[in-house]
Design an enzyme around this catalytic site. Structure first.
Site: not given
Ligand code: NOJ
Length: 762
Positions: A300
């Site tokens: 993430d």
């Molecule tokens: C953080 C989020 O937790 C995740 O769901 C997302 O895909 C990523 N950022 C990228 O934007």
């Protein structure tokens, strides 16, 4: 840039390949052969820096989904430092970058463009929790299919969806992004979304689908248990038994993997002390070895770097080593693999084989998407325009939105409103004309001004003859009541009143946890003031999580849960309010009476002291209960009303006795005994009456959304497979134990019609 230019260039490049190969090989030569041949020959020729470049995912200029980070640029691509981008959209722009990657780097490896296409790209569908309320996997699949078509036309190869985290705590803002509290529903919708995004089922169908220009790679996220964040605070710690992990939180991921999801994203949380970005046993042993997942494991946003903050890594190098070792292939935003793994390799803390394995997975995904064959497949600006917000896509969004709406209360049949009888309609509330509240959070490239608001939808439905009095009445938050009088005056002049209340979309989603679940600000008081006028009044809720709306339930006659319904939300709401569509959505998550009941879910255990009534009808004191609230939710899982009524017969089991391991069949007859046609969500629940491990009071084991004309009956057959009767024994082995089971059938998790059957030992 015009497609024809790309085509010409690509054509020229193709024509040059033999010459270039003769001349000793150059970047543009497209690798030939099957997946393994292409991937291995590239790995064999890559430098360490080129390999680590493939594992690096910087944010692109369109990204806005996390703490500020420097966007990757064309020079970085040119230097071979980027394998994929997060948040770089548009056929022209992605292709500008793709040209540089393919034509100006030594090996010409194409880039992957990724983004958060969660519930639509430009054609925004209902927020995921609303889609879940359709209880209609086919509708959810269609939404994902259209989202993929649009996103791919805008240059994206890969979406960070579906979010398959089971969520049982509405304080957690991300409950809006998933399918709610239930494992069975969550699994069904995980499969539907993966299939919708990727275009086919695993095997040759999926292989072909991924090479089309209208599919994207799906990502099951966030692996795992992110939805169990303590106290509902985003990014917080999780701690749970192996049993709960396996029974509740892992299954939707497995369903997504079995449906062929091309990638999985690691979660921000630590689980039982091990941050998921360093959780080798779950990533390598469970996901890869046990389940056979061979796709990309993406971190993430800054998830690798956060290992330092979690306190399990002393510095960035440590973090990179831990994450790679755990099986994280792509480093999103941290830029740690690229900068720190060369040193770690020199010191012997990671091996080249580990790096190669991660690179292999990235290259494999590129191969499977057909990017080595044609890196410019997603580069057609004409197609981009043709596949954006088309009337057909809008119509689909309207249909899914109508299906997502849940009628929570309808005393005295206030709804549907009659178009013929209304000369003046008061439209009140802070959310009546807010485009952003249609598209919700995580709305891709959705634009609030392209959304039809409720005010617009109602105007359109009623036509110019009907007077609409639109008054905000209050802000979403804050205690300003100065607009109440105007709202009351409007209500007095109207034949009927519709109020639009709820949360601002920024109040749910990532980093948007709340400690309270009531309607924010003075909206409840506004509703009471308007209701006191005495006109037929309906409240439409726009929100991303269950809210504690006891005041509305006690005082307002009609309540419709509309979630954030997407670009066609206003029209869909009008369809439902005027009865052009009979609502049949069901709650995918329990609505508590008070935040103090949280976590609250229907498939709880019975405890040794379930509530018992005394002879005088009061609750026995020494039972598992609260002094100041019933245990039950305000509205249970699976609940939702209709403008018609349905009657259920008792379910009939085909085999009164069966042998453990055999399947059962259950017949349920449902009749529409009202005067309107409508959908009904027929639900089947199962309880293992006595088992060696205490089991939930009931669990969803089948559901079907069907349409019935007035007076029509249908008999549905549900198959209960052995796995539907199974649970994990004391050794966490799946087992079906002999004994009795109870089947419940009905229109919510409180279904009362039941039948029993017996399972005997093998
Ligand atoms: C953080 C989020 O937790 C995740 O769901 C997302 O895909 C990523 N950022 C990228 O934007």
């Amino acid at each position: 840039m015009k497609h024809s230019t790309h085509a010409r260039r690509a054509g020229i490049a193709r024509a040059l390949i033999p010459l270039l190969l003769l001349a000793g090989g150059l970047a543009q030569a497209r690798p030939q052969g099957d997946e393994a041949a292409v991937v291995e020959s590239l790995i064999g020729r890559m430098t360490l820096d080129e390999k680590l470049g493939q594992l690096n995912q910087p944010p692109g200029p369109d990204n806005r989904t996390g703490p500020e980070a420097e966007a990757g640029g064309l020079d970085q691509v040119r230097r071979g430092e980027v394998g994929s981008f997060l948040g770089l959209h548009g056929a022209a722009r992605t292709c500008q970058y793709q040209h540089v990657a393919v034509e100006e780097t030594r090996l010409g490896i194409p880039l992957l463009f990724a983004g958060d296409v969660i519930h639509g790209f430009r054609t925004v569908f209902p927020q995921s929790i609303g889609e879940a309320a359709t209880f209609d996997p086919a509708a959810v699949e269609r939404s994902a299919r259209i989202s993929a078509t649009e996103a791919a036309a805008h240059g994206l190869h890969w979406t960070f969806a579906p979010m398959v985290d089971v969520a049982r705590d509405p304080r957690w803002g991300r409950i809006s992004e998933g399918s709610g509290e239930d494992v069975y529903l969550g699994k069904a919708l995980a499969r539907a979304r993966v299939r919708g995004f990727q275009g086919g089922d695993p095997g040759p169908a999926l292989e072909q689908a991924l090479r089309r220009d209208d599919t994207v790679l799906a990502t099951a996220k966030h692996f795992v248990a992110y939805g169990a964040a303590e106290a509902g605070r985003d990014y917080n710690t999780t701690d749970m038994s192996e049993r709960v992990l396996r029974e509740v939180y892992l299954p939707p991921f497995r369903a997504a993997v079995e449906a062929g999801a091309g990638s999985v994203m690691a979660a921000f949380n630590d689980l039982n002390g091990v941050p998921m970005h360093a959780n080798k046993s779950l990533i390598e042993d469970v996901l890869r070895k046990q389940w056979g997942f061979d796709g990309i494991l993406v971190s993430d946003y800054t998830g690798v770097w956060e290992l330092v903050k979690h306190g399990v890594a002393a510095d960035e190098t440590d973090a990179g080593v831990l994450a790679l070792e755990a099986g994280v292939d792509i480093d999103m935003v941290s830029d740690i693999y690229r900068r720190k793994l060369p040193g770690a390799l020199r010191e012997g803390r990671v091996t080249m084989a580990q790096i190669d394995e991660a690179v292999r997975r990235v290259l494999r995904a590129k191969y499977r998407l057909g990017l080595f064959e044609d890196p410019y497949r997603y580069c057609d600006v004409q197609r981009e325009a043709q596949r954006t917000l088309t009337p057909e896509f809008r119509q689909a969004a309207r249909e899914v939105a109508r299906e997502s709406m849940v009628l929570l209360k309808n005393e005295g049949n206030v709804l549907p409103l009659s178009k013929d009888k209304i000369r003046t309609l008061a439209v009140i509330g802070p959310l009546a004309d807010l485009g952003k509240a249609m598209i919700g959070n995580w709305a891709g490239d959705g634009r609030p001004d392209e959304a039809v608001t409720p005010l617009q939808g109602l105007r359109e439905a009623l036509g110019p003859e009907v007077r609409i009095l639109h008054v905000g009445g209050a802000q979403i938050e804050g205690d300003d009541r100065s607009g109440f009088d105007q709202a009351v005056v409007a209500a007095k002049q109207a034949d009927a009143v519709v109020m639009f209340l709820g949360e601002h979309p920024d109040m749910s989603g990532e980093a948007s946890s709340r400690t309270r679940l009531d309607l924010p600000g003075v909206q409840s008081q506004l509703a009471l003031a308007v209701q006191a006028v005495g006109k037929p009044t309906a409240v439409v809720l726009l929100n991303g999580r269950p809210l504690t709306i006891n005041t509305l339930q006690e005082n307002l006659p009609a309540i419709l849960e509309a979630w954030y319904p997407g670009v066609e939300g206003g029209r869909a709401i009008a369809d439902v309010l005027f009865g052009d569509y009979n609502p049949a959505g069901r709650l995918p998550v329990s609505f508590p009476r008070t935040v103090g009941q949280v976590p609250l879910y229907y498939d709880h255990k019975n405890t040794g002291r379930p509530i018992r009534l005394n002879a005088n009808g009061t609750e026995e004191k020494y039972t598992s209960r609260y002094l100041d609230s019933p245990n039950t939710p305000l509205y249970p899982f699976g609940y939702g009303l209709s403008y018609t009524q349905f009657r259920y017969s008792a379910p009939k089991v085909k085999h009164p006795t069966l042998v453990a391991g055999q399947a059962q069949q259950v017949e349920v007859t449902v009749s529409n005994i009202g005067s309107r046609a409508g959908d009904e969500v027929v639900q089947l629940y199962l309880r293992d009456d006595v088992a060696s491990i205490s089991r939930p009071v009931r669990q969803l084991r089948g559901f079907r959304r069907i349409h019935l004309e007035p007076g029509q009956s249908r008999t549905l057959t549900f198959v209960l497979e052995a796995e539907d009767m199974a649970f994990l024994d004391a050794n966490l082995k799946s087992t079906v134990e002999p004994g009795t089971f109870t089947v419940f059938a009905g229109g919510s998790s409180e279904a009362e019609q039941e039948a029993k059957f017996e399972v005997s030992a093998k």
